[in-house]
Design a protein around this motif. Structure first.
Motif, PDB file in Angstrom:
ATOM      1  N   GLU A   1       7.233   6.430  -2.630  1.00  0.00           N
ATOM      2  CA  GLU A   1       5.920   6.817  -3.160  1.00  0.00           C
ATOM      3  C   GLU A   1       5.284   7.861  -2.255  1.00  0.00           C
ATOM      4  O   GLU A   1       4.545   7.558  -1.327  1.00  0.00           O
ATOM      5  CB  GLU A   1       5.008   5.595  -3.283  1.00  0.00           C
ATOM      6  CG  GLU A   1       3.790   5.902  -4.131  1.00  0.00           C
ATOM      7  CD  GLU A   1       2.655   4.945  -3.878  1.00  0.00           C
ATOM      8  OE1 GLU A   1       2.919   3.783  -3.542  1.00  0.00           O
ATOM      9  OE2 GLU A   1       1.497   5.377  -4.006  1.00  0.00           O
ATOM     10  N   ASP A   2       5.590   9.114  -2.538  1.00  0.00           N
ATOM     11  CA  ASP A   2       5.159  10.206  -1.667  1.00  0.00           C
ATOM     12  C   ASP A   2       5.091  11.485  -2.489  1.00  0.00           C
ATOM     13  O   ASP A   2       6.006  11.798  -3.240  1.00  0.00           O
ATOM     14  CB  ASP A   2       6.174  10.343  -0.533  1.00  0.00           C
ATOM     15  CG  ASP A   2       5.768  11.409   0.473  1.00  0.00           C
ATOM     16  OD1 ASP A   2       5.344  11.040   1.569  1.00  0.00           O
ATOM     17  OD2 ASP A   2       5.890  12.603   0.150  1.00  0.00           O
ATOM     18  N   ALA A   3       3.990  12.217  -2.306  1.00  0.00           N
ATOM     19  CA  ALA A   3       3.780  13.430  -3.097  1.00  0.00           C
ATOM     20  C   ALA A   3       4.926  14.422  -2.933  1.00  0.00           C
ATOM     21  O   ALA A   3       5.216  15.188  -3.848  1.00  0.00           O
ATOM     22  CB  ALA A   3       2.466  14.089  -2.691  1.00  0.00           C
TER      23      ALA A   3
ATOM     24  N   TYR B   1       7.326  13.205  -5.981  1.00  0.00           N
ATOM     25  CA  TYR B   1       6.523  13.853  -7.023  1.00  0.00           C
ATOM     26  C   TYR B   1       6.622  15.376  -7.007  1.00  0.00           C
ATOM     27  O   TYR B   1       5.872  16.040  -7.706  1.00  0.00           O
ATOM     28  CB  TYR B   1       5.073  13.393  -6.924  1.00  0.00           C
ATOM     29  CG  TYR B   1       4.908  11.940  -7.307  1.00  0.00           C
ATOM     30  CD1 TYR B   1       4.858  11.565  -8.636  1.00  0.00           C
ATOM     31  CD2 TYR B   1       4.873  10.945  -6.344  1.00  0.00           C
ATOM     32  CE1 TYR B   1       4.730  10.244  -8.993  1.00  0.00           C
ATOM     33  CE2 TYR B   1       4.750   9.614  -6.684  1.00  0.00           C
ATOM     34  CZ  TYR B   1       4.680   9.268  -8.016  1.00  0.00           C
ATOM     35  OH  TYR B   1       4.563   7.951  -8.372  1.00  0.00           O
TER      36      TYR B   1
ATOM     37  N   LYS C   1       9.100   3.359   0.004  1.00  0.00           N
ATOM     38  CA  LYS C   1       9.543   4.543   0.738  1.00  0.00           C
ATOM     39  C   LYS C   1       9.556   5.794  -0.123  1.00  0.00           C
ATOM     40  O   LYS C   1       9.571   6.904   0.388  1.00  0.00           O
ATOM     41  CB  LYS C   1      10.942   4.315   1.318  1.00  0.00           C
ATOM     42  CG  LYS C   1      10.927   3.349   2.480  1.00  0.00           C
ATOM     43  CD  LYS C   1      12.207   3.415   3.263  1.00  0.00           C
ATOM     44  CE  LYS C   1      12.162   4.505   4.321  1.00  0.00           C
ATOM     45  NZ  LYS C   1      13.336   4.496   5.199  1.00  0.00           N
TER      46      LYS C   1
ATOM     47  N   LYS D   1       8.263  13.564  -1.366  1.00  0.00           N
ATOM     48  CA  LYS D   1       9.608  13.000  -1.518  1.00  0.00           C
ATOM     49  C   LYS D   1      10.011  12.873  -2.981  1.00  0.00           C
ATOM     50  O   LYS D   1      11.134  13.143  -3.360  1.00  0.00           O
ATOM     51  CB  LYS D   1       9.662  11.612  -0.885  1.00  0.00           C
ATOM     52  CG  LYS D   1       9.846  11.625   0.605  1.00  0.00           C
ATOM     53  CD  LYS D   1       9.968  10.193   1.075  1.00  0.00           C
ATOM     54  CE  LYS D   1      10.368  10.144   2.532  1.00  0.00           C
ATOM     55  NZ  LYS D   1      10.548   8.760   2.949  1.00  0.00           N
TER      56      LYS D   1
ATOM     57  N   GLY E   1       8.305  10.472   7.272  1.00  0.00           N
ATOM     58  CA  GLY E   1       8.010   9.158   6.729  1.00  0.00           C
ATOM     59  C   GLY E   1       7.496   9.260   5.299  1.00  0.00           C
ATOM     60  O   GLY E   1       7.776  10.226   4.599  1.00  0.00           O
ATOM     61  N   THR E   2       6.727   8.262   4.881  1.00  0.00           N
ATOM     62  CA  THR E   2       6.211   8.247   3.508  1.00  0.00           C
ATOM     63  C   THR E   2       4.692   8.212   3.549  1.00  0.00           C
ATOM     64  O   THR E   2       4.115   7.434   4.293  1.00  0.00           O
ATOM     65  CB  THR E   2       6.747   7.008   2.766  1.00  0.00           C
ATOM     66  OG1 THR E   2       8.172   7.053   2.796  1.00  0.00           O
ATOM     67  CG2 THR E   2       6.283   6.977   1.341  1.00  0.00           C
ATOM     68  N   ALA E   3       4.053   9.068   2.744  1.00  0.00           N
ATOM     69  CA  ALA E   3       2.598   9.183   2.809  1.00  0.00           C
ATOM     70  C   ALA E   3       1.888   8.265   1.817  1.00  0.00           C
ATOM     71  O   ALA E   3       0.684   8.092   1.896  1.00  0.00           O
ATOM     72  CB  ALA E   3       2.176  10.631   2.570  1.00  0.00           C
ATOM     73  N   HIS E   4       2.629   7.662   0.879  1.00  0.00           N
ATOM     74  CA  HIS E   4       2.045   6.774  -0.136  1.00  0.00           C
ATOM     75  C   HIS E   4       0.889   7.439  -0.868  1.00  0.00           C
ATOM     76  O   HIS E   4      -0.206   6.889  -0.969  1.00  0.00           O
ATOM     77  CB  HIS E   4       1.564   5.464   0.495  1.00  0.00           C
ATOM     78  CG  HIS E   4       2.667   4.720   1.156  1.00  0.00           C
ATOM     79  ND1 HIS E   4       3.702   4.158   0.464  1.00  0.00           N
ATOM     80  CD2 HIS E   4       2.925   4.489   2.459  1.00  0.00           C
ATOM     81  CE1 HIS E   4       4.544   3.593   1.304  1.00  0.00           C
ATOM     82  NE2 HIS E   4       4.100   3.796   2.526  1.00  0.00           N
ATOM     83  N   ASN E   5       1.088   8.656  -1.365  1.00  0.00           N
ATOM     84  CA  ASN E   5      -0.061   9.321  -1.960  1.00  0.00           C
ATOM     85  C   ASN E   5       0.218  10.041  -3.269  1.00  0.00           C
ATOM     86  O   ASN E   5      -0.694  10.585  -3.846  1.00  0.00           O
ATOM     87  CB  ASN E   5      -0.630  10.346  -0.970  1.00  0.00           C
ATOM     88  CG  ASN E   5       0.366  11.440  -0.671  1.00  0.00           C
ATOM     89  OD1 ASN E   5       1.541  11.312  -1.014  1.00  0.00           O
ATOM     90  ND2 ASN E   5      -0.083  12.511  -0.060  1.00  0.00           N
ATOM     91  N   GLY E   6       1.414  10.062  -3.754  1.00  0.00           N
ATOM     92  CA  GLY E   6       1.658  10.884  -4.929  1.00  0.00           C
ATOM     93  C   GLY E   6       1.280  10.241  -6.250  1.00  0.00           C
ATOM     94  O   GLY E   6       0.918  10.912  -7.206  1.00  0.00           O
ATOM     95  N   LEU E   7       1.349   8.896  -6.294  1.00  0.00           N
ATOM     96  CA  LEU E   7       1.215   8.195  -7.572  1.00  0.00           C
ATOM     97  C   LEU E   7      -0.155   8.403  -8.204  1.00  0.00           C
ATOM     98  O   LEU E   7      -0.244   8.690  -9.400  1.00  0.00           O
ATOM     99  CB  LEU E   7       1.495   6.701  -7.368  1.00  0.00           C
ATOM    100  CG  LEU E   7       1.301   5.793  -8.566  1.00  0.00           C
ATOM    101  CD1 LEU E   7       2.193   6.213  -9.726  1.00  0.00           C
ATOM    102  CD2 LEU E   7       1.584   4.354  -8.207  1.00  0.00           C
TER     103      LEU E   7
END
Lengths: 130, 120, 233
Positions: free
Chosen positions: C193-195, C199, C191, C197, B8-14
């Motif tokens: 926004e993921d370190a 970054y 979908k 996927k 899935g997506t962790a929503h944490n990179g930004l």
């Protein structure tokens, strides 16, 4: 080191780092990482130098002697070179992030500038320290 | 199906990405000053008293504090990125990042104490 | 004569992959690497296995590693290549046989970004129209043929391909983010926004160097990052 991306049914993984040709932008990116690690390791050394230089006059003299010794000079030269490269290439990365110099040719050209600045910085700093 | 959607997506990179760049700008402005000062002392252009006049003042201490916060944050995010890249075992990666965080925080406290403990 | 050193792997014979040398005559002007591979298959060794279809750089079947850089054999001139020409399968992929790799994971990643137009507004009587400027946003995106040359050139994808989507898929994701007719941009950004996927891209730019169509996946990835930042700040 690397893990396989998914079960590969006992199929061999095609060669990657072993065959891939080193290209300048790739070197520039890897060097950014390498210099970053060097600079992170410089943090305790910087603190060591700072405590010495700002201590008593005796501490100052001892610290100056260490900085002028061969290992001291080498460390200053290595970290200084790393700093120059990391700075120039860091500016390059931020400009690219912002959407500037995004054409393929400018990406290559700016990689050259970064690596060139690193080499030039290493030479100039070497001249200054010796 | 294992598939690319397994995690899935962790929503944490930004956040990391943005703070990395923000701190980069602060470090890019201040770190060369610190290094040039070091070279000036090395070269004998500044003696200890002249150097202390520069770093021991209120502005010097403030800039130094700013630099250390930005630098340590930048270093933490950068080394974290590298660890995430190459250490695939979570049981190893997470303790490494914890140790990194504690280590850098320790340096930060030491650094702060050095800067602010200078004789007033 | 042209000398080639080709990666060979035969799962039925067992054993380790190896390299085999071939010599091929220059039999026509403007000869491409695919012509040399076909010559080997048809005249010298029928067991050499590789994918190819259109033979003119449109289908994206014959992506391979040529002298260390990924490219399409059908549009690579043999004349400009250093000999022996070292030909390997696309890097970092499970090898099925010789130059044929298993692309299952790559296309699963592609499917995960929903590479189709998603719209909720009612279907208009005719087409969903775009202005000239809106259409121009897709230049440098729609040309992608999904040959996989860029994704398999990316060290970040080599080390973290299980989670990092890779340049080709992210360029395609940006293609739908930029499309004025698509109405699920927010969901697409959510979908991504993921370190891992997104970054994991560290601006290594091997993708840009490898792309046989002259596209710039690094630029597309940077555009996604900027869009995410603009949304949140």
């Amino acid at each position: 080191m690397p893990t396989v991306k998914r079960p590969s049914y006992s199929r061999p993984l095609s060669p990657r780092l072993a065959v891939y040709r080193w290209q300048l932008p790739m070197i520039a990116s890897l060097a950014h990482r390498a210099t970053g690690i060097i600079l992170a390791l410089f943090v305790p050394v910087y603190l060591f130098i700072l405590t010495g230089l700002t201590g008593s006059p005796d501490d100052f003299i001892r610290q100056m002697a260490w900085m002028h010794s061969v290992p001291g000079r080498l460390i200053l030269w290595l970290t200084g070179t790393a700093l120059i490269y990391h700075l120039v290439n860091g500016i390059r990365f931020i400009l690219l992030d912002a959407g500037w110099f995004e054409a393929r040719d400018s990406m290559r050209l700016t990689a050259r500038i970064s690596v060139g600045a690193g080499v030039l910085g290493a030479l100039l700093l070497g001249g200054f320290l010796w | 199906m294992l598939g690319a959607e397994r995690y899935g997506t962790a929503h944490n990179g930004l956040g990391d990405w943005y703070v990395q760049r923000l701190t980069a700008i602060v470090v890019a402005l201040l770190m060369p000053l610190a290094y040039l000062l070091l070279l000036a002392v090395y070269n004998g252009a500044l003696d200890q008293m002249q150097m202390l006049d520069l770093v021991d003042g209120y502005i010097g201490r403030m800039l130094h504090t700013l630099l250390l916060i930005a630098l340590l944050t930048h270093a933490y995010l950068g080394v974290k990125l590298i660890v995430e890249d190459y250490v695939h075992m979570a049981a190893l990666r997470i303790p490494m990042m914890g140790a990194l965080l504690i280590g850098l925080a320790g340096f930060g406290i030491w650094w702060l104490s050095v800067i602010w403990a200078w004789a007033a | 004569m042209i000398r080639l050193e080709i990666y060979r792997y035969d799962p039925e014979a067992g054993g380790e992959p190896c390299r085999q040398s071939f010599e091929v005559p220059v039999f026509k002007p403007g000869m491409k690497l695919l012509d040399a591979l076909n010559y080997i298959k048809w005249k010298l060794d029928g067991t050499l296995t590789f994918r190819r279809s259109c033979g003119e750089g449109v289908c994206g079947s014959d992506g391979m590693n040529i002298n260390g850089v990924n490219g399409l054999a059908c549009i690579t001139d043999v004349a400009g290549l250093k000999q022996p020409i070292r030909v390997s399968p696309l890097p970092g992929m499970p090898v099925i046989r010789d130059l044929v790799v298993d692309t299952t994971h790559f296309f699963e990643q592609y499917r995960s970004i929903k590479p189709w137009l998603q719209a909720v507004s009612p279907v208009p009587e005719h087409e969903r129209l775009q202005s000239v400027e809106e259409r121009a946003q897709l230049d440098g995106m729609y040309e992608c043929i999904l040959c996989g040359c860029c994704t398999t050139s990316c060290p970040s994808w080599w080390w973290n391909g299980d989670r990092f989507l890779g340049p080709a898929v992210l360029l395609q994701a940006d293609r739908w983010i930029r499309d004025s007719r698509d109405e699920k941009t927010g969901e697409r950004l959510d979908k991504l926004e993921d370190a891992f996927k997104l970054y994991r891209c560290h601006q290594i730019m091997n993708c840009m160097e490898a792309c046989p169509k002259g596209l710039n996946p690094t630029g597309a990835i940077n555009h996604i990052k900027r869009t995410l930042l603009a949304r949140k700040s």
